[in-house]
Design a protein around this motif. Structure first.
Motif, PDB file in Angstrom:
ATOM      1  N   VAL A  66       0.845  -1.205   0.000  1.00 42.39           N
ATOM      2  CA  VAL A  66       0.000   0.000   0.000  1.00 42.39           C
ATOM      3  C   VAL A  66       0.880   1.256   0.000  1.00 42.39           C
ATOM      4  O   VAL A  66       0.612   2.224  -0.720  1.00 42.39           O
ATOM      5  N   SER A  67       1.960   1.220   0.770  1.00 43.33           N
ATOM      6  CA  SER A  67       2.871   2.374   0.802  1.00 43.33           C
ATOM      7  C   SER A  67       3.539   2.586  -0.562  1.00 43.33           C
ATOM      8  O   SER A  67       3.764   3.727  -0.976  1.00 43.33           O
ATOM      9  N   GLU A  76     -12.541   9.588   2.464  1.00 42.82           N
ATOM     10  CA  GLU A  76     -13.848   9.765   1.844  1.00 42.82           C
ATOM     11  C   GLU A  76     -14.962   9.015   2.548  1.00 42.82           C
ATOM     12  O   GLU A  76     -16.127   9.292   2.328  1.00 42.82           O
ATOM     13  N   VAL A  77     -14.606   8.027   3.357  1.00 41.16           N
ATOM     14  CA  VAL A  77     -15.647   7.247   4.029  1.00 41.16           C
ATOM     15  C   VAL A  77     -16.086   8.007   5.268  1.00 41.16           C
ATOM     16  O   VAL A  77     -15.322   8.187   6.206  1.00 41.16           O
ATOM     17  N   LEU A 111     -18.014   7.587   7.825  1.00 40.22           N
ATOM     18  CA  LEU A 111     -18.033   7.020   9.166  1.00 40.22           C
ATOM     19  C   LEU A 111     -16.646   6.975   9.797  1.00 40.22           C
ATOM     20  O   LEU A 111     -16.507   7.049  11.004  1.00 40.22           O
ATOM     21  N   GLU A 112     -15.622   6.817   8.976  1.00 40.04           N
ATOM     22  CA  GLU A 112     -14.286   6.710   9.544  1.00 40.04           C
ATOM     23  C   GLU A 112     -13.452   7.953   9.261  1.00 40.04           C
ATOM     24  O   GLU A 112     -12.244   7.956   9.384  1.00 40.04           O
ATOM     25  N   ALA A 148     -11.256   9.400  12.292  1.00 36.28           N
ATOM     26  CA  ALA A 148     -10.071   8.593  12.594  1.00 36.28           C
ATOM     27  C   ALA A 148      -9.067   8.686  11.457  1.00 36.28           C
ATOM     28  O   ALA A 148      -7.851   8.746  11.672  1.00 36.28           O
ATOM     29  N   CYS A 149      -9.588   8.728  10.240  1.00 30.85           N
ATOM     30  CA  CYS A 149      -8.736   8.816   9.058  1.00 30.85           C
ATOM     31  C   CYS A 149      -7.926  10.109   9.082  1.00 30.85           C
ATOM     32  O   CYS A 149      -6.718  10.119   8.877  1.00 30.85           O
ATOM     33  N   ALA A 161      -5.319  10.106  11.925  1.00 31.57           N
ATOM     34  CA  ALA A 161      -4.163   9.269  11.622  1.00 31.57           C
ATOM     35  C   ALA A 161      -3.303   9.900  10.531  1.00 31.57           C
ATOM     36  O   ALA A 161      -2.076   9.833  10.567  1.00 31.57           O
ATOM     37  N   ALA A 162      -3.957  10.522   9.556  1.00 33.28           N
ATOM     38  CA  ALA A 162      -3.210  11.174   8.485  1.00 33.28           C
ATOM     39  C   ALA A 162      -2.363  12.308   9.041  1.00 33.28           C
ATOM     40  O   ALA A 162      -1.198  12.481   8.659  1.00 33.28           O
ATOM     41  N   ARG A 185      -1.222  12.519  12.040  1.00 33.19           N
ATOM     42  CA  ARG A 185      -0.107  11.935  12.802  1.00 33.19           C
ATOM     43  C   ARG A 185       1.033  11.559  11.875  1.00 33.19           C
ATOM     44  O   ARG A 185       2.198  11.626  12.235  1.00 33.19           O
ATOM     45  N   ARG A 186       0.699  11.137  10.664  1.00 34.49           N
ATOM     46  CA  ARG A 186       1.733  10.739   9.711  1.00 34.49           C
ATOM     47  C   ARG A 186       2.275  11.932   8.930  1.00 34.49           C
ATOM     48  O   ARG A 186       3.141  11.780   8.080  1.00 34.49           O
ATOM     49  N   LEU A 236       0.580  13.723   6.791  1.00 35.13           N
ATOM     50  CA  LEU A 236       0.017  13.740   5.450  1.00 35.13           C
ATOM     51  C   LEU A 236      -1.138  14.740   5.383  1.00 35.13           C
ATOM     52  O   LEU A 236      -1.709  15.130   6.403  1.00 35.13           O
ATOM     53  N   PRO A 247     -19.498   4.701  -0.357  1.00 33.25           N
ATOM     54  CA  PRO A 247     -18.965   6.065  -0.434  1.00 33.25           C
ATOM     55  C   PRO A 247     -18.979   6.449  -1.903  1.00 33.25           C
ATOM     56  O   PRO A 247     -17.970   6.400  -2.591  1.00 33.25           O
TER      57      PRO A 247
END
Lengths: 189, 194
Positions: free
Chosen positions: B57-58, B142-143, B145-146, B149-150, B153-154, B156-157, B159, B186
């Motif tokens: 994925v990375s 884009e989702v 519901l998440e 959190a998305c 987390a982004a 934190r990275r 991004l 979505p």
């Protein structure tokens, strides 16, 4: 002409008209990307396969119902799969909380709801990987770009496009991945 | 408690290369059959596969960054000053980061030339160094519901989120348990969406 003998663009166009065989061929080309995404989110392989299958079934229903203007694959499938994984994780967590029981399986799917995976590379890691890519021989970069530009293409198709044997393509790809992995995992302090 | 790395109750662990081969779609025949039969009972191998999938994925992100090279190039200083010994630790870290990003810019230039089928110009025009933000890897949250959190987390990275809350977030119809007619896609490409 069977779908397997057609070009990817032809298969996409045919699938867009609702051709079931072409749709199956399209799924076969993109399914690995969806499964790998789910694995990276922490789903076990068997659950990743199940969620991927559910993803494609839902997309097919939506597609047949005329609710999709464009088949933006694999992005649409990846997003749908992520949603299903998250929903499943939340339901499992809720059930576990209600019954005050926590099972390994519940923890596995609950872990998949964490959004962008914390194990993925940081921004600095991605920059290091890009720098490492630039230091590679042109042929190695060419292989990397060709494979990730069209991940739905088989290695045989990509190898043919680049004038390489499949074995050579895979060997080069693994070498590139090893170097990029090391670059991303190295610490710049 | 048994060490999961020594768990051979489901047979020998697959070869090291099997995990990578599986993820890139190169594991075939008996090796693939054995791999998939072994995996459900081996926590250590499941963890290795998960790490390999995360790398894949990375690498898609790396390719996406390389593909957006023209914009990224314009944002990156072309060179960094030599690292002075008297620099403070935070300053040294900052300078090292610039060096990494500058190297990334060179990599991007080479990759763009490759993608475009051109040979890099041996004497490229100098790029004026301006204090601009470094290249970014946009994350698609884009989702709905998440999304929270998305985005967290982004951040934190380090991004950038392409879909901030309330802007461009696609709508969906409900829970996936409701069946196909109310599928919670979505749906970025649904006809009714603008």
């Amino acid at each position: 002409m069977p779908p397997g003998a057609r070009s990817h663009d032809d298969i996409e166009a045919l699938a867009a008209t609702g051709d079931r065989e072409a749709w199956a061929a399209l799924v076969a080309r993109h399914d690995r990307r969806v499964v790998v995404t789910l694995l990276a989110r922490g789903l076990p392989l068997d659950r990743a396969r199940d969620v991927a299958q559910e993803t494609w079934a839902r997309l097919w229903e939506q597609h047949r119902g005329g609710k999709l203007e464009r088949l933006e694959l694999p992005g649409l499938a990846v997003r749908q799969a992520a949603f299903l994984a998250t929903d499943e994780a939340r339901r499992s967590t809720r059930i576990a909380r209600d019954t005050e029981a926590s099972t390994d399986a519940t923890e596995e799917v609950a872990d998949a709801a964490a959004g962008p995976d914390e194990r993925l590379a940081t921004r600095e890691g991605l920059a290091r990987a890009l720098a490492e890519l630039g230091r590679m021989p042109p042929r190695a970069r060419e292989v990397f770009v060709a494979v990730y530009e069209r991940p739905e293409a088989s290695h045989a198709e990509t190898a043919q496009r680049l004038g390489l044997s499949v074995q050579r393509l895979r060997q080069t790809l693994c070498e590139v991945r090893t170097r990029l992995r090391a670059a991303m995992e190295s610490d710049d302090g | 408690m048994a060490d999961p790395t020594n768990d051979t109750t489901h047979g020998e662990h697959p070869d090291d290369g099997a995990f990578e081969a599986f993820v890139i779609g190169a594991l075939e025949g008996d090796a693939a059959t054995y791999f998939e039969a072994h995996l459900p009972g081996c926590a250590a191998c499941a963890a290795r596969l998960r790490a390999e999938a995360a790398l894949e994925v990375s690498l898609h992100e790396v390719h996406a960054l390389a593909s957006s090279a023209p914009a990224a190039l314009a944002l990156v200083p072309p060179a960094a000053a030599p690292l002075a010994p008297a620099l403070s630790a935070p300053r040294a870290r900052h300078t090292r980061r610039i060096i990494v990003l500058a190297a990334a810019a060179l990599a991007i230039a080479a990759t763009v030339a490759l993608v475009a089928g051109r040979t890099p110009d041996p004497t490229p025009p100098p790029v004026v160094a301006t204090p601009r933000p470094p290249p970014i890897a946009p994350v698609m949250c884009e989702v709905l519901l998440e999304q929270a959190a998305c985005i967290e987390a982004a951040h934190r990275r380090g991004l950038v989120v392409a879909y901030p809350p309330g802007a461009g977030a696609p709508s969906f119809g409900g829970s996936p348990t409701r069946g196909p007619s109310s599928s919670p896609f979505p749906l970025a490409s649904r006809k009714e969406d603008p």
